[in-house]
Design an enzyme around this catalytic site. Structure first.
Site, PDB file in Angstrom:
ATOM      1  N   ASP A  43       0.837  -1.203   0.000  1.00  0.00           N
ATOM      2  CA  ASP A  43       0.000   0.000   0.000  1.00  0.00           C
ATOM      3  C   ASP A  43       0.872   1.253   0.000  1.00  0.00           C
ATOM      4  O   ASP A  43       2.079   1.196   0.281  1.00  0.00           O
ATOM      5  CB  ASP A  43      -0.888  -0.037   1.256  1.00  0.00           C
ATOM      6  CG  ASP A  43      -2.172   0.751   1.121  1.00  0.00           C
ATOM      7  OD1 ASP A  43      -2.290   1.546   0.168  1.00  0.00           O
ATOM      8  OD2 ASP A  43      -3.053   0.599   1.980  1.00  0.00           O
TER       9      ASP A  43
ATOM     10  N   ASP B 261     -10.975   1.883  -2.813  1.00  0.00           N
ATOM     11  CA  ASP B 261     -11.489   1.685  -1.458  1.00  0.00           C
ATOM     12  C   ASP B 261     -13.007   1.737  -1.433  1.00  0.00           C
ATOM     13  O   ASP B 261     -13.611   1.458  -0.395  1.00  0.00           O
ATOM     14  CB  ASP B 261     -10.928   2.764  -0.521  1.00  0.00           C
ATOM     15  CG  ASP B 261      -9.543   2.411  -0.016  1.00  0.00           C
ATOM     16  OD1 ASP B 261      -9.106   1.260  -0.231  1.00  0.00           O
ATOM     17  OD2 ASP B 261      -8.893   3.280   0.601  1.00  0.00           O
TER      18      ASP B 261
HETATM   19  C1  DGJ Z   1      -5.812   1.886   2.066  1.00  0.00           C
HETATM   20  C2  DGJ Z   1      -6.211   0.652   1.312  1.00  0.00           C
HETATM   21  O1  DGJ Z   1      -6.732   0.993   0.061  1.00  0.00           O
HETATM   22  C3  DGJ Z   1      -7.207  -0.126   2.161  1.00  0.00           C
HETATM   23  O2  DGJ Z   1      -7.648  -1.258   1.462  1.00  0.00           O
HETATM   24  C4  DGJ Z   1      -6.542  -0.511   3.449  1.00  0.00           C
HETATM   25  O3  DGJ Z   1      -5.481  -1.397   3.187  1.00  0.00           O
HETATM   26  C5  DGJ Z   1      -6.048   0.724   4.177  1.00  0.00           C
HETATM   27  N1  DGJ Z   1      -5.210   1.527   3.335  1.00  0.00           N
HETATM   28  C6  DGJ Z   1      -5.295   0.339   5.418  1.00  0.00           C
HETATM   29  O4  DGJ Z   1      -4.728   1.413   6.037  1.00  0.00           O
END
Ligand code: DGJ
Length: 690
Positions: free
Chosen positions: A454, A515
């Site tokens: 990420d 997300d």
């Molecule tokens: C952003 C990601 O897109 C989410 O799926 C998740 O992993 C969060 N970060 C966790 O902080």
């Protein structure tokens, strides 16, 4: 026929792709490579007779080559966007390039240029991606001197000049967090239109690809010129349309303010700006890009991506070993094949304000480390994976306390935080070594099968080299990690779809698309994603209803059908799902596995887009097809008929109920699909050759 050939005098070179040709003239008078032809297959003899494009008036006010050069530089009467510009220490610049040679390989052309005025050599690279419609282009610039430091004020990978057309229309995507991939189709203005990221990363706001047609192309009919930049840092793509001339596309790493130092004796190489011309509409253009990714980009194109469970939406930071074990047991019951613990397993990371950078299991949450959980997950028949964010640090962390100088910062400015975090400087070798070392240990110690990598904020207070160099540093760590762990699979993520590009896909296996897991919103996000990127890279989770982000209630089957049209994942809090829902979900996971090769490796046909009342997509591979239909607005029970391109007209197909259809009829009249009454209804019809 060779993929690359030149005329006897060497002045004309033709590159042959799967369905067409791209021809250039080495124009020694201009010191430039100039396009002759981009279209149907052409012989080198025919190309050698083609005239170069000329502006309608030879006036001092016009640039004689503007819009018709493969690499316009800062020199002479050139007034368009520059592929190359330089600046010496005294502030002067300017180039006078001349062609010094060229070399043909089986699938490559390299043209060498040198500056008559200064110590600069340029190599323009062309490579035909065999068995595809794509030509890859990039450029390398070398300081050939021993003194006179200089910097590149402009350095593009390539400029693609399109043939003259009556009109030009641009397709591209824009977006933001939780609203990625919004497709736009708009006339190209007579202007310079720049799509860009000034964020140090690919970004949610724009994506580095463009498609250009003459305004008449349809989904399954018409010519499309398209180009995509394989880069994950700051970038720009400029579409130039002059009053008189054709349209051209410049692709570069770095945004407008970024300069690159070029010390004596060094070379700077751009990323690839790949392009293709296709006929057969936007659908064929997308399928050709998917095919290219499968043949040339993805590290493991033939593998079926596992059905994954990810715990983020279920627990957020409330991670415990007991809770994860319970979720893993339920996920295994549904048929998940990979279990991924998301954020919150490490350091003091019980919220987003602390612990990022401290990559050891949180001792209160995992007193015996992660191994017991990993082994439990494996005993349930699933692979085990973890979330990491290796480029970032919370100021409240041991890492930051030990190395405050490791973050992007400028001496005179406060370091701006985003999500309470700072960006580690991946242009530093010590930062890269640190990252590789703990990632290597983590993968080894837990026998990890999977990492979700990420990256949750854009850059601020970056030094000039970070806008491009950070991404190169990330590539280096990813490449070395994958080399050490060939069985490791990686998901790219940047707060959802902020790092989706061909550069990231060359080093990862899939992408967390957004997300936003609301299945209705996902229809347009996934529609935009699939314009360029292959379905086996597009991860989609089924989450809870009402959706935690949007509050929308969506039926379970609809949620599944949306997620099943990519790499199926489950991200809901399974502990709250009813037995009936768990049973339905298990059935749908089983159905997904039975059609997974068709979805993940097949040809995607967008039958209607998300702007229509009924959205539909078909995936076709070998003798099988999977047809998804979604209707968001309420309506009566109805049977709609969807023509299915891509099927074999001579074949007979059977659906799961035993109904038989002739391929020719499915292509012309269509497949009848019955939708129930109500809002948010969906259907999945599978077809097999009888
Ligand atoms: C952003 C990601 O897109 C989410 O799926 C998740 O992993 C969060 N970060 C966790 O902080």
């Amino acid at each position: 026929m060779p993929l690359v050939e030149s005329s006897p005098d060497g002045a004309t070179v033709v590159l042959h792709t799967r369905t067409g040709s791209y021809a250039v003239r080495l124009d020694h008078a201009a010191g430039a490579v100039r396009p002759l032809h981009w279209g149907e297959p052409i012989t080198v003899a025919a190309a050698a007779e083609l005239p170069l494009w000329q502006p309608p008036y030879d006036m001092a006010f016009e640039g004689p080559y503007d819009g018709s050069e493969d690499f316009p530089f800062d020199g002479g009467r050139r007034f368009g966007p520059r592929a190359l510009g330089i600046r010496y220490a005294d502030g002067t610049g300017g180039l006078d390039l001349t062609i010094t040679g060229h070399h043909l390989g089986p699938d490559t052309l390299v043209v060498d240029l040198a500056d008559r005025a200064g110590p600069v050599a340029v190599h323009l690279h062309y490579r035909v991606a065999a068995d595809t419609d794509v030509i890859e282009r990039w450029s390398a610039v070398r300081h050939t001197g021993t003194d006179q430091p200089l910097e590149l004020t402009d350095h593009a990978a390539a400029v693609w000049c399109l043939p003259p057309r009556d009109d030009y229309r641009l397709s591209h995507v824009t977006g933001g967090w939780c609203r990625e991939g919004r497709l736009h189709r708009t006339a190209v203005p007579v202007a310079e239109t720049t799509l860009t990221s000034r964020r140090g990363m690919t970004s949610h706001s724009a994506n580095p690809w463009v498609m250009i047609d003459d305004g008449t192309t349809e989904e399954e009919n018409g010519e499309v010129f398209s180009a995509a930049l394989a880069f994950s840092g700051s970038w720009r793509v400029t579409v130039l349309r002059t009053h008189d001339g054709p349209c051209s596309l410049l692709g570069a790493a770095g945004h407008d303010r970024v300069t690159t130092p070029l010390p004596p004796g060094t070379t700077v190489t751009s990323p690839v700006f790949a392009a293709q011309r296709t006929t057969g509409g936007f659908g064929a253009a997308s399928r050709a890009w998917h095919d290219y990714q499968r043949r040339r980009i993805l590290p493991h194109p033939d593998e079926d991506r596992p059905v994954l469970y990810n715990s983020w939406e279920a627990t957020e930071f409330d991670v415990s070993e007991t809770g994860q074990r319970r979720l893993a047991e339920l996920a295994a019951r549904l048929g998940a094949e990979l279990f991924v613990v998301d954020d919150g397993w490490f350091g003091a990371r019980t919220n987003d304000r602390a612990g990022l950078g401290d990559w050891f299991p949180n001792p209160a949450r995992f007193p015996d480390g992660l191994r017991p959980l990993a082994d439990h997950v494996r005993s349930l028949g699933m692979r085990f994976g973890l979330w990491v964010e290796p480029e970032m640090v919370n100021p409240d962390s041991d890492l930051y306390r030990a190395h405050p100088d490791w973050v992007l910062h400028l001496p005179t400015l406060p370091a701006t935080e985003g999500r309470n975090q700072l960006v580690l400087d991946y242009t530093r070798a010590d930062v890269r070594e640190w990252a590789l070392s703990w990632l290597d240990d983590l993968v080894r110690s837990c026998d990890l099968a999977f990492l979700k990598w990420d990256c949750n904020r854009p850059f601020t207070e970056a030094r000039p080299q970070s806008w491009i160099g950070h991404a190169l540093g990330v590539y280096e760590v990813l490449d070395r990690l994958r080399e050490r762990h060939p069985r490791l699979r990686i998901e790219a993520c940047s707060s959802g779809g902020g790092r989706v590009d061909l550069g990231a896909l060359a080093r990862t296996d899939q992408v967390w698309t957004s997300d936003n897991t609301d299945a209705v919103d996902r229809l347009s996000i996934q529609h935009g994603y699939g314009q360029l990127y292959a379905p086996e890279t597009m991860v989609a989770w089924v989450t809870d209803s009402p959706n935690p982000l949007t509050g929308r209630e969506v039926p379970l089957e609809f949620r599944f059908h949306v997620a099943m049209s990519g790499v199926l994942g489950i991200g809901g809090d399974l502990a709250t799902w009813s037995d009936a829902d768990l049973a339905t979900a298990a059935g749908l996971v089983g159905q997904y596995k039975s059609i997974r090769p068709v979805i993940q490796h097949g040809d995607l046909y967008r039958l209607t887009g998300p702007e229509a009342t009924v959205t539909a997509s078909a995936y076709v591979a070998g003798g099988a097809a999977a047809v998804f239909v979604w209707r968001v607005p309420g309506g009566p029970a109805e049977t709609i008929t969807l023509p299915l391109p891509g099927l074999d007209p001579g074949a007979v197909y059977r659906d799961a109920t035993g109904r038989q259809f002739h391929g020719a009829g499915l292509r012309s009249t269509g497949l009848p699909v019955t939708l129930a009454a109500g809002p948010m209804v969906s259907a999945l019809v599978t077809l097999e050759r009888a």
